[in-house]
Design an enzyme around this catalytic site. Structure first.
Site, PDB file in Angstrom:
ATOM      1  N   LYS A  69       0.788  -1.230   0.000  1.00 25.66           N
ATOM      2  CA  LYS A  69       0.000   0.000   0.000  1.00 25.66           C
ATOM      3  C   LYS A  69       0.826   1.289   0.000  1.00 25.66           C
ATOM      4  CE  LYS A  69      -4.326  -1.394   0.038  1.00 25.66           C
ATOM      5  NZ  LYS A  69      -5.383  -0.867  -0.835  1.00 25.66           N
ATOM      6  N   ASP A 118      -8.974  -0.476   6.437  1.00 23.60           N
ATOM      7  CA  ASP A 118      -9.074  -1.700   7.228  1.00 23.60           C
ATOM      8  C   ASP A 118      -7.697  -2.111   7.740  1.00 23.60           C
ATOM      9  OD1 ASP A 118     -11.761  -2.392   7.363  1.00 23.60           O
ATOM     10  OD2 ASP A 118     -11.757  -3.326   5.398  1.00 23.60           O
TER      11      ASP A 118
END
Length: 432
Positions: A69, A118
């Site tokens: 990410k 999340d």
């Protein structure tokens, strides 16, 4: 959870898009600690799945964050904060940080990065903020694991857990960012009117696919046949489509692309089946990073037009894939292992012959397609019997029950089938 369907397939390789640029990759190479993550060959898994060569892109080694990410968050954070503050210097976090220090008395005291997550996306945004000397405000759904919260807190972020699912956390982050002029929303999903920052995040993921190309070439692979990629809101899959459906690629160089989702949150599979972007209700899953009910609005056109297949997998299938990746030397969490779980679900089992045919793959060793299948594709109608018209008796001839005469299973033309799956994250580092 019972899905209306768990498989979708067509051949989308004729669709192309503008090629991605290399700006993000150049930026990433200048970051401290950058190194291409490993592309691990797994011959044991290849044999089990009936493919010639299988490689796993191991993103658990990305920087020290154990997930992919940061590739998107760092590039989008740089671009968004530079645009907000008028920075026009080199594309480097240290240059932007120096610029921000010089502007501290110019009304930027409330500048902060805001996001919903999340897990790994929030941690990546918090790390980007810390490197820029900025605060981060991170919103999480109520099901977020404590270890995820602790790791984001360790980056210095302010955490807010909302009594909602992931979509509700996104709504809370959006409201926060809209409530103060200095807050910059760095979200990896898009909606009408919020598309530029998510596009930059997708651009950041291009670095991974450029690495895969170089690593396959170094391994002597001239063409990739199939890529398996996880889907949450679809940003990573969008990057895969943008890379492998580039108009700069020859048609013969475009692999088939398989998306994988939890059966509790299969929003892309459902959207593909319906022919329109839809939201689905979600439920708890060990694949926390993929627990998303709505595809990104900018990802959807790429997924709609560029994906060849989509499949949903269970938590048990993800757990089994973790163990298999561990045996292959790759550390994976449930979301990271989903790509392999999807490959196994697609290439083995009762419907394997149909799905392999959909993906343009040979039936593979030990996989009997059974009587009555379409023999125009050269599939067996029984052990050792090729009854289809015009079958090739050269390379790729089937000489027994699902056995190819060359080195490993092939695509029917004598060429080995080469498959890559993405391991997006390591253990206890939930992906999204």
């Amino acid at each position: 959870m019972t899905l209306p369907q768990s498989w979708f397939a067509r051949d989308a390789r004729g669709w192309t898009c503008a090629p991605p640029d290399g700006d993000a990759a150049a930026f990433h190479r200048r970051l401290p600690g950058y190194a291409a993550t490993p592309l691990v060959e797994a011959p044991g898994l290849a044999a089990e799945l009936g493919v010639g060569r299988l490689f796993v892109k191991d993103e658990s080694a990305r920087f020290d964050l154990r997930a992919f990410k940061f590739l998107g968050a760092s590039w989008a954070g740089l671009r968004a904060v530079a645009a907000r503050t008028g920075y026009a210097g080199p594309a480097a976090l240290d240059g932007l940080r120096a610029h921000l220090r010089d502007r501290e008395t110019a009304g930027d005291a409330d500048l902060a990065l805001v996001t919903a997550t999340d897990g790994n996306h929030g941690r990546a945004v918090a790390r980007t903020a810390r490197l820029l000397g900025l605060p981060a405000r991170v919103y999480l759904p109520k099901i977020a694991p404590a270890v995820v919260i602790d790791r984001i807190c360790a980056e210095g972020a302010r955490i807010t857990v909302v009594d909602a699912d992931y979509d509700g956390a996104v709504a809370a982050a959006r409201s926060d960012a809209d409530g103060a002029a200095g807050r910059v929303l760095i979200q990896d999903t898009a909606w009408p009117g919020y598309e530029e920052v998510p596009s930059w995040i997708v651009d950041g993921y291009e670095t991974m696919f450029a690495e895969i190309d170089a690593q396959l070439a170094a391994a002597g692979v001239s063409a990739l046949d199939l890529l398996s990629v996880q889907v949450g809101v679809g940003s990573l899959a969008q990057a895969a489509v943008a890379h492998y459906r580039s108009s700069a690629l020859a048609a013969s160089a475009r692999p088939r692309l398989l998306s994988v989702e939890p059966d509790t949150a299969a929003c892309v599979l459902r959207s593909l089946a319906d022919g329109a972007l839809v939201s689905v209700p979600t439920d708890a899953t060990v694949m926390n990073g993929l627990n998303c009910g709505t595809p990104s609005s900018i990802a959807w056109p790429y997924l709609r037009d560029g994906l060849d297949a989509a499949i949903a997998v269970t938590d048990d299938e993800a757990r089994a894939a973790i163990a298999d990746l561990t045996s292959a030397g790759v550390a994976a969490g449930p979301s990271g292992a989903a790509g392999l779980a999807g490959l196994r679900a697609a290439l083995t089992g009762a419907d394997a012959a149909t799905r392999r045919r959909d993906l343009g793959l040979h039936t593979g060793p030990g996989l009997d397609t059974g009587p009555g299948l379409d023999t125009d594709l050269g599939l067996h109608t029984g052990p050792g019997l090729d009854t289809g018209p015009g079958l090739d008796t050269g390379p790729g001839l089937d000489t027994g029950p699902g056995l190819g005469p060359g080195p490993g299973p092939d695509n029917g033309d004598g060429s080995p089938t080469v498959v890559v799956c993405i391991c997006t994250e390591g253990p206890l580092a939930d992906e999204h």
